[in-house]
Design a protein around this motif. Sequence first.
Motif, mmCIF file in Angstrom:
data_model
loop_
_atom_site.group_PDB
_atom_site.id
_atom_site.type_symbol
_atom_site.label_atom_id
_atom_site.label_comp_id
_atom_site.label_asym_id
_atom_site.label_seq_id
_atom_site.Cartn_x
_atom_site.Cartn_y
_atom_site.Cartn_z
ATOM 1 N N MET A 130 0.838 -1.192 0.000
ATOM 2 C CA MET A 130 0.000 0.000 0.000
ATOM 3 C C MET A 130 0.878 1.250 0.000
ATOM 4 S SD MET A 130 -3.073 0.994 2.657
ATOM 5 C CE MET A 130 -3.857 -0.597 2.403
ATOM 6 N N THR A 131 0.553 2.198 -0.839
ATOM 7 C CA THR A 131 1.363 3.415 -1.000
ATOM 8 C C THR A 131 1.359 4.252 0.269
ATOM 9 O OG1 THR A 131 0.816 3.464 -3.355
ATOM 10 C CG2 THR A 131 1.689 5.493 -2.379
ATOM 11 N N HIS A 132 2.558 4.690 0.690
ATOM 12 C CA HIS A 132 2.699 5.582 1.845
ATOM 13 C C HIS A 132 3.007 6.983 1.333
ATOM 14 C CE1 HIS A 132 5.045 6.762 5.747
ATOM 15 N NE2 HIS A 132 3.879 7.385 5.645
ATOM 16 N N VAL A 133 2.084 7.917 1.598
ATOM 17 C CA VAL A 133 2.212 9.300 1.145
ATOM 18 C C VAL A 133 2.452 10.195 2.349
ATOM 19 C CG1 VAL A 133 1.117 11.196 -0.098
ATOM 20 C CG2 VAL A 133 0.622 8.833 -0.747
ATOM 21 N N ILE A 134 3.528 10.954 2.330
ATOM 22 C CA ILE A 134 3.827 11.915 3.391
ATOM 23 C C ILE A 134 3.592 13.319 2.840
ATOM 24 C CG2 ILE A 134 5.591 12.864 4.926
ATOM 25 C CD1 ILE A 134 6.921 10.149 5.005
ATOM 26 N N ILE A 135 2.802 14.104 3.559
ATOM 27 C CA ILE A 135 2.466 15.460 3.126
ATOM 28 C C ILE A 135 2.820 16.437 4.228
ATOM 29 C CG2 ILE A 135 0.655 17.002 2.300
ATOM 30 C CD1 ILE A 135 -0.954 14.513 1.500
ATOM 31 N N ILE B 117 -7.673 13.211 -1.501
ATOM 32 C CA ILE B 117 -7.591 12.411 -2.731
ATOM 33 C C ILE B 117 -6.895 11.090 -2.468
ATOM 34 C CG2 ILE B 117 -6.586 12.306 -5.045
ATOM 35 C CD1 ILE B 117 -6.947 15.362 -5.189
ATOM 36 N N TYR B 118 -5.775 11.134 -1.746
ATOM 37 C CA TYR B 118 -5.042 9.896 -1.495
ATOM 38 C C TYR B 118 -5.785 8.992 -0.516
ATOM 39 C CZ TYR B 118 -1.006 11.270 -4.234
ATOM 40 O OH TYR B 118 -0.167 11.604 -5.287
ATOM 41 N N ALA B 119 -6.561 9.576 0.392
ATOM 42 C CA ALA B 119 -7.393 8.754 1.279
ATOM 43 C C ALA B 119 -8.437 7.997 0.470
ATOM 44 C CB ALA B 119 -8.059 9.636 2.334
ATOM 45 N N GLU B 120 -9.011 8.678 -0.518
ATOM 46 C CA GLU B 120 -9.990 8.034 -1.399
ATOM 47 C C GLU B 120 -9.361 6.856 -2.142
ATOM 48 O OE1 GLU B 120 -13.638 7.370 -3.093
ATOM 49 O OE2 GLU B 120 -13.227 8.963 -1.634
ATOM 50 N N ARG B 121 -8.068 6.967 -2.420
ATOM 51 C CA ARG B 121 -7.364 5.891 -3.126
ATOM 52 C C ARG B 121 -6.930 4.761 -2.188
ATOM 53 N NH1 ARG B 121 -3.227 8.412 -7.604
ATOM 54 N NH2 ARG B 121 -4.760 9.571 -8.848
ATOM 55 N N GLY B 122 -7.100 4.973 -0.895
ATOM 56 C CA GLY B 122 -6.727 3.935 0.056
ATOM 57 C C GLY B 122 -5.274 3.947 0.468
ATOM 58 N N ALA B 123 -4.581 5.048 0.251
ATOM 59 C CA ALA B 123 -3.169 5.146 0.616
ATOM 60 C C ALA B 123 -3.010 5.275 2.129
ATOM 61 C CB ALA B 123 -2.530 6.346 -0.072
ATOM 62 N N ARG B 124 -1.845 4.901 2.610
ATOM 63 C CA ARG B 124 -1.461 5.237 3.982
ATOM 64 C C ARG B 124 -0.982 6.687 3.960
ATOM 65 N NH1 ARG B 124 0.989 -0.156 3.927
ATOM 66 N NH2 ARG B 124 -0.104 -1.502 5.405
ATOM 67 N N LEU B 125 -1.488 7.473 4.879
ATOM 68 C CA LEU B 125 -1.195 8.908 4.886
ATOM 69 C C LEU B 125 -0.459 9.318 6.148
ATOM 70 C CD1 LEU B 125 -4.589 10.380 3.629
ATOM 71 C CD2 LEU B 125 -2.401 10.530 2.433
ATOM 72 N N SER B 126 0.593 10.091 5.970
ATOM 73 C CA SER B 126 1.259 10.746 7.091
ATOM 74 C C SER B 126 1.194 12.251 6.864
ATOM 75 C CB SER B 126 2.723 10.306 7.201
ATOM 76 O OG SER B 126 2.815 8.951 7.593
ATOM 77 N N LEU B 127 0.617 12.967 7.827
ATOM 78 C CA LEU B 127 0.443 14.406 7.719
ATOM 79 C C LEU B 127 1.314 15.103 8.747
ATOM 80 C CD1 LEU B 127 -3.467 14.590 7.419
ATOM 81 C CD2 LEU B 127 -1.770 14.154 5.623
#
Length: 266
Positions: free
Chosen positions: A1-6, A20-30
């Motif tokens: 699963m893609t890990h996106v850091i913003i 947008i990335y949450a809709e895609r099911g990505a792991r998110l770090s804010l």
Amino acid sequence: MTHVIITGGSSGIGLALARIYAERGARLSLLARSLPALEAARLELARRHGETSVHIESADASDEDQALAAIRKCEAAFGPCDILITSAGIVEPGRFETQTSAAFRQQIETNLFGSVNAVRAVYAAMKERRSGKIMLVSSGAGLIGIYGYAAYCASKFALHGFADALRSEAKPHGVTISVCFPPDTETPQFARELEHRPLEATVIMGRVAPWPSSAVALRIVRAIDKGQFEVFFGWTLWALGRFGATVKPALNWWFDRGIRRMIPRR
């Protein structure tokens, strides 16, 4: 699963990207400075997308130690960073001679070094894995100088140069570098900015409606998907980005003409 850091992920363009990335099911770090704002962002994403994987870290991106420590915690939670988007930034309009040195320096440190610090935290590992994408968020003010925005323009022009050089270094190692130049965008920061924007800047920039943050974010995500290096918004910024040496003299003439007309009124 893609890990996106913003970075700057608690509001504005950063939060719109997170949606947008949450809709895609990505792991998110804010990452952002305000913990309450980060908590609010996480709750919103959970309401919209259910059990969305969101990790938050309160940190000042302009502080290298804080940025590095925060991103290390993000990677400990969700694994190596696949996509980094540096959206953290500040703008404080004001004429150069009236703006304090501290205010000038803060914009450089947040907008430029805040991005550099985040990139430094993930870049070596991306090179080693030979994969990874980095999107640096500059501004339309990184393409042409604007009255009352000397510090902000300096920081965003510098970010473009950083991206240009890093792209060349990163490409042979499978790491994609991108930079985008958003126009005025509907964000909480933009509302605060307008309160302090010099009249001259308002006159020369006109009354163009700001873009919705959702539209800006969508174009950024599509550019990341395609591995596009430079991302422009609207034909004016595209022309500046592609034909700046030709376009800027005419625009500067128009800006100077508008400012001269204001001088007798003072």
